[in-house]
Motif scaffolding. Structure first.
Motif, PDB file in Angstrom:
ATOM      1  N   UNK A 186     -10.822 -65.283 -26.446  1.00  0.00           N
ATOM      2  CA  UNK A 186     -10.570 -65.611 -27.558  1.00  0.00           C
ATOM      3  C   UNK A 186     -11.212 -67.073 -27.965  1.00  0.00           C
ATOM      4  N   UNK A 187     -12.325 -67.462 -27.157  1.00  0.00           N
ATOM      5  CA  UNK A 187     -13.093 -68.542 -27.412  1.00  0.00           C
ATOM      6  C   UNK A 187     -14.039 -68.409 -28.587  1.00  0.00           C
ATOM      7  N   UNK A 188     -13.980 -69.054 -29.367  1.00  0.00           N
ATOM      8  CA  UNK A 188     -15.128 -68.875 -30.679  1.00  0.00           C
ATOM      9  C   UNK A 188     -16.540 -69.369 -30.282  1.00  0.00           C
ATOM     10  N   UNK A 189     -16.528 -70.106 -29.322  1.00  0.00           N
ATOM     11  CA  UNK A 189     -17.612 -70.669 -28.682  1.00  0.00           C
ATOM     12  C   UNK A 189     -18.533 -69.762 -27.694  1.00  0.00           C
ATOM     13  N   UNK A 190     -17.900 -68.757 -27.330  1.00  0.00           N
ATOM     14  CA  UNK A 190     -18.297 -67.752 -26.653  1.00  0.00           C
ATOM     15  C   UNK A 190     -18.332 -66.349 -27.330  1.00  0.00           C
ATOM     16  N   UNK A 191     -19.694 -66.102 -28.026  1.00  0.00           N
ATOM     17  CA  UNK A 191     -19.775 -64.936 -28.833  1.00  0.00           C
ATOM     18  C   UNK A 191     -19.660 -63.501 -28.034  1.00  0.00           C
ATOM     19  N   UNK A 192     -18.818 -62.675 -28.578  1.00  0.00           N
ATOM     20  CA  UNK A 192     -18.561 -61.389 -28.187  1.00  0.00           C
ATOM     21  C   UNK A 192     -19.607 -60.336 -28.568  1.00  0.00           C
ATOM     22  N   UNK A 193     -19.978 -59.271 -27.806  1.00  0.00           N
ATOM     23  CA  UNK A 193     -20.596 -58.351 -28.503  1.00  0.00           C
ATOM     24  C   UNK A 193     -20.130 -56.899 -28.257  1.00  0.00           C
ATOM     25  N   UNK A 217      -0.765 -56.708 -27.076  1.00  0.00           N
ATOM     26  CA  UNK A 217      -0.341 -57.884 -27.491  1.00  0.00           C
ATOM     27  C   UNK A 217      -1.472 -58.980 -27.322  1.00  0.00           C
ATOM     28  N   UNK A 218      -1.759 -59.942 -28.392  1.00  0.00           N
ATOM     29  CA  UNK A 218      -2.769 -60.935 -28.081  1.00  0.00           C
ATOM     30  C   UNK A 218      -2.129 -61.917 -27.007  1.00  0.00           C
ATOM     31  N   UNK A 219      -3.370 -61.987 -25.983  1.00  0.00           N
ATOM     32  CA  UNK A 219      -3.042 -62.693 -24.773  1.00  0.00           C
ATOM     33  C   UNK A 219      -3.249 -61.749 -23.549  1.00  0.00           C
ATOM     34  N   UNK A 220      -3.288 -60.492 -23.946  1.00  0.00           N
ATOM     35  CA  UNK A 220      -3.452 -59.557 -22.664  1.00  0.00           C
ATOM     36  C   UNK A 220      -4.778 -58.510 -22.857  1.00  0.00           C
ATOM     37  N   UNK A 221      -5.426 -58.857 -23.896  1.00  0.00           N
ATOM     38  CA  UNK A 221      -6.345 -57.964 -24.308  1.00  0.00           C
ATOM     39  C   UNK A 221      -7.479 -57.604 -23.197  1.00  0.00           C
ATOM     40  N   UNK A 222      -7.796 -58.529 -22.567  1.00  0.00           N
ATOM     41  CA  UNK A 222      -8.984 -58.296 -21.540  1.00  0.00           C
ATOM     42  C   UNK A 222      -8.388 -57.383 -20.260  1.00  0.00           C
TER      43      UNK A 222
END
Length: 262
Positions: free
Chosen positions: A148-155, A178-183
């Motif tokens: 969820x960190x916007x300073x760490x771009x996902x791909x 649910x948001x918070x457990x996506x990983x």
């Protein structure tokens, strides 16, 4: 001249590592010249890059005499570039024009003083495939915070490891989580900011105007995808330490002092 006999299968192609370094950083002016355990940051990056077996040559691309003087002091090599460049990619393109004998360009971040040479070699290995135009590294995300960190771009990537899209938002969206457990529900990847280019592709992408997706996300690689270029990725399990702010430097020096790094 630091031309080397490379052990890499890419040696005949001519692989150059370019470290863009500018003095006038908005968030951290003079960043390349800060001291890290007795050496400047730019010296540490240069020395790490020189350990990469894939590189035939390493140069620092700068527009500032102070950085050039420091590079001369520690025996490195530099190329002066224009002060008007908007990105490290543009600075690399100017160097590539001046050194046309190199066919593969590796853009090495100048604010990662302990970059692992193995990461540079891994990225360069992408170009053993002739069809690869552009390449970068990605790393699996294990923590929820990074998702969820916007300073760490996902791909997100396709089955061949090509990048489909980069975003500061969590991608993909997990419909049944649910948001918070996506990983825990999906393998997310974060982008590691080191790039490789074939010289002709580098020349082409720097002529493209900013794209709508690039402007929206403030990620230059989206310009390339939006214009039909594909970006090959490889997964690294190595972590990098980037110095973006004076606070980052303080934390790093505190850690190094605790480790008594010479």
């Amino acid at each position: 001249m630091n031309v080397r006999n490379s052990k890499s299968p890419l040696g005949d192609l001519g692989v150059i590592g370019i470290i863009p370094a500018r003095y006038a950083s908005t968030r951290f002016p003079g960043k390349p010249l800060v001291d890290i355990a007795g050496k400047t940051m730019i010296q540490r990056v240069y020395e790490q890059a020189m350990k990469a077996e894939s590189l035939s040559k390493v140069v620092i691309a700068t527009d500032d005499e102070r950085i050039a003087d420091e590079v001369k002091r520690f025996g490195g090599e530099y190329v002066f570039t224009a002060s008007t460049h908007q990105s490290g990619t543009d600075r690399c393109a100017e160097v590539a024009e001046k050194l046309p004998e190199y066919n593969i360009i590796i853009n090495i971040q100048g604010d990662e003083p302990f970059i692992e040479p193995a990461q540079i070699d891994l990225l360069a290995s992408c170009f053993t495939e002739e069809k690869v135009q552009l390449a970068t590294l990605i790393k699996s995300i294990e923590s929820q915070e990074s998702v969820y960190n916007p300073n760490s771009p996902k791909v997100v990537i396709d089955v061949n490891g090509r990048a489909i899209y980069f975003s500061r938002s969590p991608i993909p969206f997990i419909r049944n989580g649910e948001p918070g457990v996506w990983a825990e529900k999906h393998q997310f990847y974060k982008h590691v900011g080191i790039y490789g280019y074939r010289s002709e592709s580098l020349k082409a992408i720097t002529k493209l105007p900013p794209s709508s997706l690039e402007i929206a996300e403030s990620l230059e690689q989206l310009r390339w995808i939006e214009n039909g270029f594909y970006i090959q990725t490889k997964v690294t399990d190595l972590e990098t330490v980037a110095i973006d702010t004076p606070e980052d430097l303080k934390k790093l020096n505190k850690l190094l002092k605790a480790l008594k790094l010479e």
